[in-house]
Design an enzyme around this catalytic site. Structure first.
Site, PDB file in Angstrom:
ATOM      1  N   HIS A  53      38.220  40.727  85.083  1.00 32.09           N
ATOM      2  CA  HIS A  53      39.206  42.168  84.504  1.00 32.09           C
ATOM      3  C   HIS A  53      40.440  41.596  84.478  1.00 32.09           C
ATOM      4  CE1 HIS A  53      37.557  45.588  81.539  1.00 32.09           C
ATOM      5  NE2 HIS A  53      36.612  44.654  81.859  1.00 32.09           N
ATOM      6  N   HIS A 101      34.805  33.723  76.166  1.00 32.52           N
ATOM      7  CA  HIS A 101      34.113  35.317  77.243  1.00 32.52           C
ATOM      8  C   HIS A 101      32.744  35.016  77.198  1.00 32.52           C
ATOM      9  CE1 HIS A 101      35.132  38.763  79.574  1.00 32.52           C
ATOM     10  NE2 HIS A 101      33.499  38.989  78.988  1.00 32.52           N
TER      11      HIS A 101
END
Length: 952
Positions: A285, A223
Site C-alpha cells: 500500500h 495494479h
C-alpha cells in the site's frame, strides 16, 4: 435541525496521551520549542435529537466521569493560547460516525439523523508565533488530502445531493493527444491501450459511458492486470518468457505435495494437519500511504486481511505482518521533495495505522521489519501480510453459476478510494496529493471484524459458492472478476451508500473498505441474510450471475455499462517489453582496520537497519488469539529478538505455523540477482532458525520497483531469475505474490528519484509440534558458540559496516541455493534433535550483531575468537545469509550435528555480561553488554519516545 456539540477531555490534572504524542512530534519532528503543552478534546456532533438525548449520550457513552469532563455546546479547553479543531473532510470515511449512530440506537435514541466526531487541540506556551502554529497544522495535524480545520460550527451534518448523470464520452473521434489527455491523472493507460478501447467502441457503433471507460481503466491497470509481469521481455536482445509465467512454471515443476492452491485465489494455500490448510498473502500500500500514511496503512492491513477472508470459501485470519522501507527519520526537511511527507511523520503514522487496524480486529501482528535508505524519501514501501487457516475441503477458489446471486456485505459505499487502482499504477509527482485525494480510504476495523465473523459462519454452513473482496476497483473488480466466465447483471442503485450524490461510476469504482461480495445460490440467500443480521452486518443483493458473458450494470433502469467479458479481461493489447541490464560501475573500497573497535561495534548496532525495532513491536498486540508461542521478542528481559513467529492456531493441538520474511533493498542496487537470492535466503533462514523444516515451507514474493523503464525492467528480470533459479535448486515453491511497479518520483523541476528496488520474500510453513522450535537467546554460561554455514567474508558490499564508512561496494554476498539447502537441512535436524539451545541467523550487522542480540536475550556475555587468517572486521560484520550462530552445551559434539556442512566453534558464553573478541591470542576488545545494548535501542526509542494513542 440543530447540531449539538459535546466536548470530552481528560481532567486537567491527568495525563493526556494524545496531547503528549503531539507535543513530542512538535519538538522532535518540527523542532518547535515555544509550545510547552498540548491538551486535546474529542468533539462529537449530533443532529436530529434534543438536549435530553444529547446529555444521555454524553453521560452513558462519551465521557467516563472518573477521569473525564464534558461540555455541551461550550468549550472545554478554555485556558490555552490557541485552540484548533481538526476533522475529516465531508465524505471521508469516519469510522466513529457509524459507531455513534449504532450506539445511539442501542440506547433507545432512534431519531438521530447524523453524527460526526473530530478532535480539538489546545496549545500552551508564552510566545507561540502564528507561523509556528501554521507549521504544526500543515506538517503535523492536518493532512489536506482528508482533513480540514473547522472554523465555524456546521449547520448540518448530512451530506445531500443528487446523483450525477452518466456521461457519454466522445471517444470515437478523439485524436491521439485527446486520448492521452483523457488518460492523464485519471486512467493511467497508454496510447496503445486507449486506441484499443477506441476501436472496440467504433466496432460497437457507439461512444462509451464514463462508467465503461473507468471500468476498463481499472481492469487494465498495472495494479490489477499485472501487465508488466505478464508481458514477454527482450532483455539485452534476448527474448524471454513473461516474468510471472516463469515463476509459475518453476513452482508447478516442483510438484510440491503440500501446495493446494497457487497464484489463482486471493492467497496461496498449503496443507496443514488434521484436515486443515493454511494460507498466506502479502500486499503493498505504497501510494496511498505516501500521501496519507495512517489511512493508507490501515486499509493496507484491512485489504490483506480480506484477501485471507476471501480465500476458498472463507478463512480465519490468524496473523499479520508488516515490512516497511523509509528514508531515515532524521532526514533534513530541505531534502524532502515537493509534495512528499517527512519520513519521521510517515513512519509513526504508518505504524499507528497498522497497529490500530490489527489490534482493533483482534489479529496479532507478530512478524515484520523496518528498513531505511535516503532514496525512500519521495515514496516509502509499505508492505503488509496476513495468514489464515481454513478447512482443506473448502480451500479451492469458488466459481458462481448462472442464477447465483451476488450479495455485498459490510461497509457502505462512498467516494473514498476512487481511482485507487489506477492511481497506484502511476508514477508519483509533486501533484499526487492534490490530484488523487479521493484515492485514500480510512479503514473501519470493527466493521471488518463483524464481516469476518459472518464469513466464517456462512462458510461452516456451506452457503458460500464463491467469495472475494472489494479491493482495488471496488464492485467493478469484484463482480467483473467473479462473473468473467458467466456474465453478471448489476443493479447499482441497490448499493447502500454513506451519503447521496455519487455518480453511478463512482459507486461502481469506489474502493470503500470492509466490503465483501459473496456468490450464493438463491435457496441459500435467506439463511445468509439471517447470519448477517445476527452479526449486525448490512447485506444487499446487488447482482445476478448470467450466462451471456457480459458485464451489464444498470442504475435506476438505465444501462450505464455494457461490456463483453472477453474484451474486458482479454482485450488488453499484447506488448513485448524491452529491458536492459548493465552491471553498475561500482568499485570495492580500500577500508582500513578500525582503530576503535568498541565505537565501530556500537555504531553498527545503532545502524537504522540493525537497531532494535522493539518500540514498534510493543504497539502491536502480538499475543491476541492466544496462539503465539514464539514471540517477536523474548529472552530473560523480553527484549531479545527472535527470527520468526511460531503460532499454534488449533486449540489443544501442538501443530504450529511458522512465519518469517527477508528483504535487503540496497543489495538490489548492486545486483538484483544476488540481492534477490539474499532476500529468499534470509526469509528461509529466519524460519529454519526457529525450527521450521525447509521441505515444508512455501514462499510469497513482493516486488516493489521503480516505474518499469528499460533499466528497471532489466533489474526486475534479474531478480525474477533469482527466484526461478532458487525454486529449481531447492524445490521450494512460490504460491502467491504481488508486484507494485510505480515507485518513481518526478518532481516539478525534472528531478527523478527511484527507490532502491525491493524484493520482499515471505516464508510460511508448518511444524507438527511447536515444542520442536527454539528461540535466539543464549540459555546460560559456559556453552559452545558454533558458526554454521558457507561464508566468504570479503563479500562486504551493501553491508551496514560499509554504509557507516560511506561505501556501497561491488562484491556483495553471492549465495548458492543448493549449498543453502544443505545447511538448512542440517540445522533443522539439529534443532529437531533437541540438542540446540539457541539459534540465530546472520543478517544485517553480520555475526557481531547476531552475537550481541543473542547476548541481549540471554543477559549473558560471550567470548569468541576470530581466525587468524582473515580480516577481523570483515569476519564480524559480513552479512552472508544462510549462516547461523548456534548454542550447544559443552558435552554436545558439533561434528555429529553439523559435520555435513561447514561449521566452526568460535567461542563460549560467559557470565560477565561483556562481549570479548580475540584474534591470534590477542584481545581486540572487550565491550560491556550494556553499552552495546544502549546503542542498539536508542534510534527507535528516539523516534517513538512518545507514542500517540489511537487515531487523531
Amino acid at each position: 435541525m440543530a447540531v449539538w456539540e459535546v466536548r470530552v477531555a481528560n481532567l486537567p490534572s491527568l495525563p493526556d496521551p494524545v496531547g503528549e504524542g503531539v507535543l513530542y512530534e512538535i519538538r522532535h519532528a518540527l523542532g518547535i520549542k515555544s509550545i510547552t503543552r498540548v491538551r486535546t478534546a474529542k468533539v462529537y456532533r449530533f443532529e436530529g435529537i434534543d438536549g435530553h438525548a444529547v446529555r444521555l449520550l454524553a453521560e452513558k457513552l462519551l465521557a467516563e466521569k472518573v477521569f473525564q469532563i464534558y461540555t455541551i455546546n461550550e468549550p472545554v479547553i478554555t485556558d490555552a493560547a490557541a485552540v484548533v479543531e481538526v476533522a475529516y473532510k465531508p465524505g471521508v470515511m469516519n469510522p466513529e460516525a457509524a459507531s455513534l449512530m449504532k450506539a445511539a440506537r442501542d440506547l433507545g435514541i432512534g431519531d438521530l439523523l447524523a453524527a460526526d466526531s473530530s478532535r480539538e487541540y489546545g496549545f500552551y506556551g508564552t510566545e507561540i508565533a502564528p507561523e509556528e502554529l501554521e507549521v504544526v497544522l500543515k506538517r503535523l495535524l492536518v493532512n489536506e488530502t482528508i482533513e480540514q480545520v473547522i472554523t465555524e460550527k456546521p449547520s448540518t451534518l448530512r451530506i445531500s445531493g443528487q446523483p450525477g448523470k452518466t456521461e457519454v464520452i466522445p471517444l470515437r473521434e478523439m485524436d491521439d493527444d485527446q486520448l492521452m489527455e483523457l488518460s492523464k491523472d485519471r486512467l493511467f493507460l497508454s496510447l496503445e491501450e486507449m486506441k484499443a478501447i477506441q476501436q472496440y467502441f467504433r466496432a460497437a457503433g457507439r461512444d462509451p459511458t464514463d462508467c465503461e471507460v473507468e471500468t476498463l481503466a481499472q481492469t487494465w491497470s498495472e495494479h490489477c492486470k499485472h501487465k508488466t509481469f505478464k508481458s514477454p521481455l527482450i532483455v539485452n536482445g534476448k527474448e524471454k518468457e513473461p516474468l510471472l509465467k516463469r515463476l509459475q512454471e518453476a513452482t508447478a515443476a516442483t510438484r510440491h505435495p503440500l501446495v493446494l492452491s497457487a497464484f489463482v485465489d486471493n492467497s496461496g494455500v498449503m496443507e496443514f494437519y488434521d484436515g486443515w490448510a493454511i494460507c498466506g498473502k502479502v500486499e503493498t500500500h505504497n501510494s496511498p500511504s505516501a500521501i496519507e500514511p495512517y489511512g493508507g496503512a490501515m486499509t493496507g492491513s484491512g485489504g490483506v486481511f480480506r484477501d485471507i477472508m476471501g480465500t476458498g470459501q472463507g478463512a480465519r485470519v490468524i496473523a499479520s505482518t508488516d515490512m516497511f522501507c523509509f528514508a531515515p527519520p532524521e532526514t533534513p526537511r530541505e531534502e524532502i521533495p515537493p509534495g512528499c511527507l517527512h519520513p519521521h511523520y510517515l513512519l509513526r503514522r504508518v505504524v499507528a495505522g497498522v497497529r490500530d487496524y490489527g489490534n482493533r480486529m483482534g489479529i496479532p501482528t507478530n512478524n515484520g521489519s523496518v528498513h531505511f535508505h535516503i532514496d525512500f524519501r519521495a515514496k516509502p514501501s509499505v508492505i503488509v501480510g496476513a495468514y489464515g487457516i481454513l478447512p482443506a475441503a473448502r480451500c479451492q477458489k469458488g466459481q458462481p453459476v448462472p442464477g447465483d446471486l451476488a450479495v455485498v456485505i459490510g461497509g457502505r459505499t462512498g467516494r473514498d478510494g476512487i481511482h485507487g487502482a489506477t492511481f497506484s499504477s502511476g508514477e508519483m509527482t509533486h501533484r499526487t496529493i492534490e490530484v488523487n485525494a479521493t484515492a485514500v480510504q480510512i479503514g473501519h476495523p470493527i466493521e471488518e471484524k463483524r464481516v469476518a465473523d459472518v464469513i466464517l459462519a456462512a462458510g461452516e454452513e456451506g452457503l458460500i459458492r464463491a467469495i472475494t473482496d472489494c479491493g482495488a476497483g471496488g464492485f467493478a473488480s469484484a463482480l467483473g472478476e467473479m462473473g468473467e466466465k458467466t456474465g453478471v447483471r448489476v443493479w447499482l442503485e441497490r448499493a447502500p451508500l454513506k451519503y447521496q450524490g455519487l455518480k453511478p461510476w463512482e459507486i461502481w469504482l469506489s474502493e470503500s473498505q470492509e466490503r465483501m461480495v459473496i456468490a450464493v445460490a438463491p435457496e441459500n440467500l435467506p439463511r445468509l441474510l439471517e447470519i448477517c443480521r445476527r452479526y449486525n452486518v448490512e447485506a444487499t443483493v446487488l447482482a445476478e450471475f448470467t450466462s451471456d458473458r457480459r458485464l451489464v450494470v444498470t442504475y435506476e433502469g438505465e444501462v450505464v455499462c455494457d461490456l463483453d467479458m472477453e474484451f474486458l479481461h482479454h482485450g488488453l493489447p499484447r506488448r513485448t517489453l524491452v529491458a536492459r541490464w548493465e552491471e553498475p560501475p561500482l568499485e570495492d573500497p580500500e577500508v582500513p582496520l578500525p582503530q576503535d573497535w568498541e565505537e565501530v561495534y556500537c555504531r553498527v548496532m545503532g545502524h537504522l537497519n540493525v537497531c532494535s525495532k522493539e518500540p514498534i513491536v510493543r504497539m502491536y498486540d502480538h499475543g491476541v488469539q492466544g496462539s503465539c508461542c514464539l514471540p517477536p521478542y523474548g529472552g530473560t528481559g523480553g527484549d531479545g529478538p527472535n527470527d520468526a513467529v511460531v503460532l499454534t492456531p488449533l486449540l489443544g493441538s501442538p501443530a504450529a505455523v511458522v512465519i518469517a520474511h527477508g528483504l535487503n533493498p540496497i543489495l538490489n542496487r548492486i545486483d538484483p540477482y544476488y540481492g534477490g537470492l539474499w532476500a529468499i535466503a534470509e526469509a528461509v533462514s529466519n524460519a529454519v532458525a526457529a525450527g521450521a523444516n525447509p521441505a515444508e515451507l512455501a514462499l510469497i514474493d513482493n516486488f516493489i520497483w521503480p516505474f518499469p523503464d528499460e533499466e528497471a525492467l532489466g533489474a526486475l528480470d534479474r531478480a525474477m531469475d533469482a527466484c526461478v533459479d532458487f525454486v529449481r535448486a531447492t524445490g521450494m515453491p512460490f504460491i502467491s505474490g504481488k508486484d507494485s511497479l510505480s515507485s518513481t518520483y518526478r518532481g516539478p523541476g525534472g528531478e527523478v528519484i527511484k527507490i532502491p528496488p525491493v524484493l520482499c520474500i515471505s516464508a510460511f510453513g508448518r511444524l507438527p509440534d511447536a515444542r520442536q522450535t527454539v528461540s535466539a537467546d543464549f540459555k546460560g554460561e559456559g556453552n559452545s558458540i558454533v558458526l554454521v554455514g558457507y561464508r566468504r567474508v570479503e563479500e562486504m558490499a551493501g553491508s551496514a559496516y560499509y554504509d557507516l564508512l560511506g561505501h556501497l561496494g561491488r562484491n556483495l554476498p553471492r549465495v548458492e541455493p543448493a549449498k543453502l539447502k544443505a545447511v538448512w537441512e542440517v540445522v533443522h535436524r539439529a534443532i529437531k534433535s533437541g540438542k540446540v539451545l539457541a539459534c540465530h541467523d546472520i543478517s544485517e550487522g553480520g555475526l557481531a550483531a547476531a552475537l550481541a542480540e543473542m547476548c541481549f536475550g540471554g543477559n549473558t556475555g560471550a567470548r569468541i575468537a576470530v581466525p587468524g587468517e582473515v580480516r577481523a572486521d570483515y569476519y564480524l560484520f559480513n552479512e552472508t545469509p544462510g549462516c547461523f550462530l548456534v548454542e550447544l552445551s559443552p558435552e554436545t559434539d558439533p561434528e555429529a550435528l553439523f559435520g555435513d556442512v561447514p561449521y566452526r566453534v568460535i567461542g563460549q558464553t560467559t557470565g560477565n555480561r561483556r562481549i570479548t573478541v580475540e584474534q591470534g591470542g590477542k584481545r581486540l576488545f572487550s565491550l560491556p553488554l550494556d553499552r552495546l545494548k544502549a546503542a542498539w535501542q536508542e534510534p527507535m526509542a528516539r523516534v517513538f519516545g512518545s507514542v500517540e494513542v489511537g487515531e487523531r
